[in-house]
Each structure stands twice: as C-alpha cells, then as structure tokens.
Design an enzyme around this catalytic site. Sequence first.
Site, mmCIF file in Angstrom:
data_model
loop_
_atom_site.group_PDB
_atom_site.id
_atom_site.type_symbol
_atom_site.label_atom_id
_atom_site.label_comp_id
_atom_site.label_asym_id
_atom_site.label_seq_id
_atom_site.Cartn_x
_atom_site.Cartn_y
_atom_site.Cartn_z
ATOM 1 N N SER A 161 39.994 38.043 43.194
ATOM 2 C CA SER A 161 39.676 37.997 44.621
ATOM 3 C C SER A 161 38.934 36.734 45.040
ATOM 4 O O SER A 161 38.792 36.473 46.230
ATOM 5 C CB SER A 161 38.855 39.224 45.032
ATOM 6 O OG SER A 161 37.534 39.120 44.562
ATOM 7 N N LYS A 199 31.178 38.391 45.472
ATOM 8 C CA LYS A 199 31.778 38.092 46.768
ATOM 9 C C LYS A 199 30.911 37.075 47.516
ATOM 10 O O LYS A 199 29.750 36.846 47.195
ATOM 11 C CB LYS A 199 31.912 39.361 47.617
ATOM 12 C CG LYS A 199 32.923 40.371 47.095
ATOM 13 C CD LYS A 199 34.344 39.870 47.246
ATOM 14 C CE LYS A 199 35.343 40.923 46.777
ATOM 15 N NZ LYS A 199 35.321 41.107 45.315
#
Length: 240
Positions: A161, A199
């Site tokens: 990701s 993230k």
Amino acid sequence: MLTRKQLDLLRFIQQRMRETGVPPSFDEMKDALDLKSKSGIHRLITALEERGFLRRLPNRARAIEVIRIPDAVVPPSGEVVRFTPSVVEGGRTAAPAAKAAPMPSSLGSDDNGRSISIPVMGRIAAGTPISAIQSQSRTVAMSPDFLAGGEHYALEVRGDSMIEAGILDGDLVVIRRQDTANTGDIVVALIDDEEATLKRLRRRGSSIALEAANPAYETRVLGPDRVRIQGRLVSLIRKY
C-alpha cells in the site's frame, strides 16, 4: 501469529458453539470482548478467516464455522479468559492509558560514525492492518548519520500500500519512537489498540486520516480516540 484479541474471540466462539450448538451473535461477541462497535468484530472475524481459523458460510444467519483451533485457544479449565487490549511493541500495555515499556536502546554508536544496532521488532502492514510481533527478533546495523536522536526500532514491511512512497514489500523501515507526528509524516499507527499499519498521517478537522500511497487502497478516516501514533519513519533498508 494471532493477536490476543483474535485468540479471545476464537475461544469465545468455540465455547459458545460447544454449549449451544450455534455461534454467538455479533452483539454477543462485541459484549464479550468489551468492544464499542460491531465493526471491530467484523475486522477480527475477517482476520481469523484470512488466517484459516474460521469460515463464513453464505446465505445463513450466524454462519461461522471453526476450521481449526490453535493450542492457545483451549485453556485447561475451558473458561473464557478476558483480557485487556494488547498492541504492538512500542505501545503494548496492560491498560490503554499506561505508557509503553522502554524498547531496547540503539547500541554501539560513537562520534566517529561507527554503526549502531537497531532492534527489529517484527512486521508491519503496508496494506490491510495486521498485528505486529512484539518481541525483538534480531538487530540490524545502521550508520548513525541516518538517525536523529531518540530511540529507534525497525519493522519488516508486509504489503504494497506504500509503493508510491518508495516502500516495498520486504523492506525494513526504521522508526523513531514517538507518540506525535505532523500531517504528512509516514507513521506506525495503532488502530483500536489492536492492529498496526504503516500509513501517511493526515489531519482532517478533529479526525485522523491514514492514507495509503497506492490508489488500490482507500484512505481510512478515524476518530482520534481510535488511533495512537507509535513512531515516525526516518529511514529505510532494502536488500537486493
């Protein structure tokens, strides 16, 4: 490796099926694990399904089938054991408000630029949040030129990701341990005191957005009470 909360849910489902012949409802599971919402149960069941412990059967109410049971799920007394939320090393506590135990300090640095040892604390998800291993597995040597002050630890990346930020599956990310971060920083974020993910942090009013660097993944927007910062990315190690 299952998290304590995943183990507790699997234990509860197994005992309820043994007692009544049917799986518990989502409300019963939520109450048994002292969760605030059923979304946490959905995440736990999905994780157990992905790891091959549960199977959901389509078009049937309460259709959960236990496929296999790890030894840790079956206590000698057969009792359901409750627990307090447990999290990644760097934030694992007996109660959410307690401070984390100190991590191993970086060793062997000097003014001449000698390499220092950083503890590798496990794995971190760059994708769907997964549990990180809480114990030190090994160390990795780094030049102090790449590190600022403070305590550091490393995590092995699992997932894709963050590929557009140059972070690939299998990379080692070096994290400076801290509980605050600026918007735009790439952080280790702990969600619901249970799951860890790597993230980019964005602040949206009173909410926190955890942003992937891959258009295939959605940005998660969460309340500040659901997210705890465990550290900020400061360096990356890749083997070829």
